[in-house]
Design an enzyme around this catalytic site. Structure first.
Site, PDB file in Angstrom:
ATOM      1  N   ASN A  94       6.034  61.207   9.187  1.00 37.04           N
ATOM      2  CA  ASN A  94       6.057  62.401  10.033  1.00 37.04           C
ATOM      3  C   ASN A  94       7.269  63.312   9.359  1.00 37.04           C
ATOM      4  O   ASN A  94       7.694  63.119   8.362  1.00 37.04           O
ATOM      5  CB  ASN A  94       6.283  62.171  11.209  1.00 37.04           C
ATOM      6  CG  ASN A  94       5.517  63.157  12.227  1.00 37.04           C
ATOM      7  OD1 ASN A  94       5.441  64.214  11.919  1.00 37.04           O
ATOM      8  ND2 ASN A  94       4.785  62.638  13.349  1.00 37.04           N
ATOM      9  N   HIS A 124      29.290  53.242  -0.273  1.00 35.14           N
ATOM     10  CA  HIS A 124      30.572  53.645  -0.858  1.00 35.14           C
ATOM     11  C   HIS A 124      31.662  52.676  -0.704  1.00 35.14           C
ATOM     12  O   HIS A 124      31.567  51.736   0.216  1.00 35.14           O
ATOM     13  CB  HIS A 124      30.936  54.865  -0.314  1.00 35.14           C
ATOM     14  CG  HIS A 124      29.805  56.102  -0.402  1.00 35.14           C
ATOM     15  ND1 HIS A 124      29.824  56.990  -1.398  1.00 35.14           N
ATOM     16  CD2 HIS A 124      29.034  56.437   0.313  1.00 35.14           C
ATOM     17  CE1 HIS A 124      28.880  57.598  -1.180  1.00 35.14           C
ATOM     18  NE2 HIS A 124      28.497  57.550   0.048  1.00 35.14           N
ATOM     19  N   GLY A 151      10.405  57.289  15.921  1.00 37.67           N
ATOM     20  CA  GLY A 151      11.123  58.569  15.246  1.00 37.67           C
ATOM     21  C   GLY A 151      12.765  58.189  15.334  1.00 37.67           C
ATOM     22  O   GLY A 151      13.197  57.549  16.300  1.00 37.67           O
ATOM     23  N   THR A 174      20.459  47.454  10.406  1.00 33.11           N
ATOM     24  CA  THR A 174      21.752  47.399   9.586  1.00 33.11           C
ATOM     25  C   THR A 174      21.415  45.770   8.870  1.00 33.11           C
ATOM     26  O   THR A 174      22.166  45.470   7.814  1.00 33.11           O
ATOM     27  CB  THR A 174      22.947  46.963  10.272  1.00 33.11           C
ATOM     28  OG1 THR A 174      22.804  45.821  11.221  1.00 33.11           O
ATOM     29  CG2 THR A 174      23.290  48.183  10.992  1.00 33.11           C
TER      30      THR A 174
END
Length: 194
Positions: A94, A124, A151, A174
């Site tokens: 979407n 990083h 969403g 995660t």
């Protein structure tokens, strides 16, 4: 301030380092040119989408590394390079997909991605010096077949999500998720099996 030479003795290009998952510098001229190309194609796709889908689809196919013929992405689409993305058959994303494809992003077949999903491969250094020197690396993201991301889901670097898994809106993934589960929250946790 002296910047350390993090690449002494390594003859690889920054792009070669990036694709290997090693530290590299993103502002390398070759990588910058590839990012600019991706930005132009993504904008052409967005601009053509409402009036001439065939032309828009051509821009999307040029942007994405592997795009199944019947995959469908609603613009706007934001990528780093586009070329490191694979999207399987009948998959749908979407509005507002962010797919930072410094490493490979693989979206399986029949996947459903809600609005504003983020697939984030870049990492990083935690150490302040190398981070100040603008080092970056990346870990791939893989979505199995028939995955549904609600969403606003964020998928972090190095995560794989198994076939048929559903991730609730707003979750931050995660760690890897197995197949056939529902996961929600920040960080995303499995709440039931399917």
């Amino acid at each position: 301030m002296t910047v350390q030479d993090h690449f002494a003795g390594d003859a690889r290009t920054m792009r070669e380092r990036m694709l290997a998952g090693d530290f590299y510098l993103a502002d390398d001229p070759e990588l910058t040119a590839l990012m600019e190309r991706a930005a132009v194609l993504a904008e052409r796709y967005r601009a053509a989408f409402a009036e001439d889908y065939a032309t828009a689809r051509g821009h999307l196919a040029e942007l994405i590394g592997e795009l199944a013929e019947d995959a469908f992405i609603r613009p706007p689409l934001h990528v780093d390079y586009g070329s490191n993305i694979r999207i399987g058959a009948r998959s749908f994303a979407n509005f507002g997909l962010v797919a930072l494809d410094v490493a490979a992003i693989t979206i399986g077949e029949d996947c459903q991605l809600g609005p504003n999903v983020q697939l984030l491969t870049p990492t990083h250094p935690l150490e302040p010096g190398p981070r100040r020197d603008k080092l970056e690396a990346a870990k791939p993201i893989t979505l199995g077949d028939n995955v549904w991301l609600g969403g606003g889901v964020i998928v972090c670097p190095g995560v794989s999500i198994g076939d048929n898994t559903v991730v609730g809106a707003g979750a931050v993934v995660t760690r890897d998720l197995p197949a056939n589960v529902v996961a929600v929250g920040n960080p995303a946790k499995v709440i039931r099996e399917l």
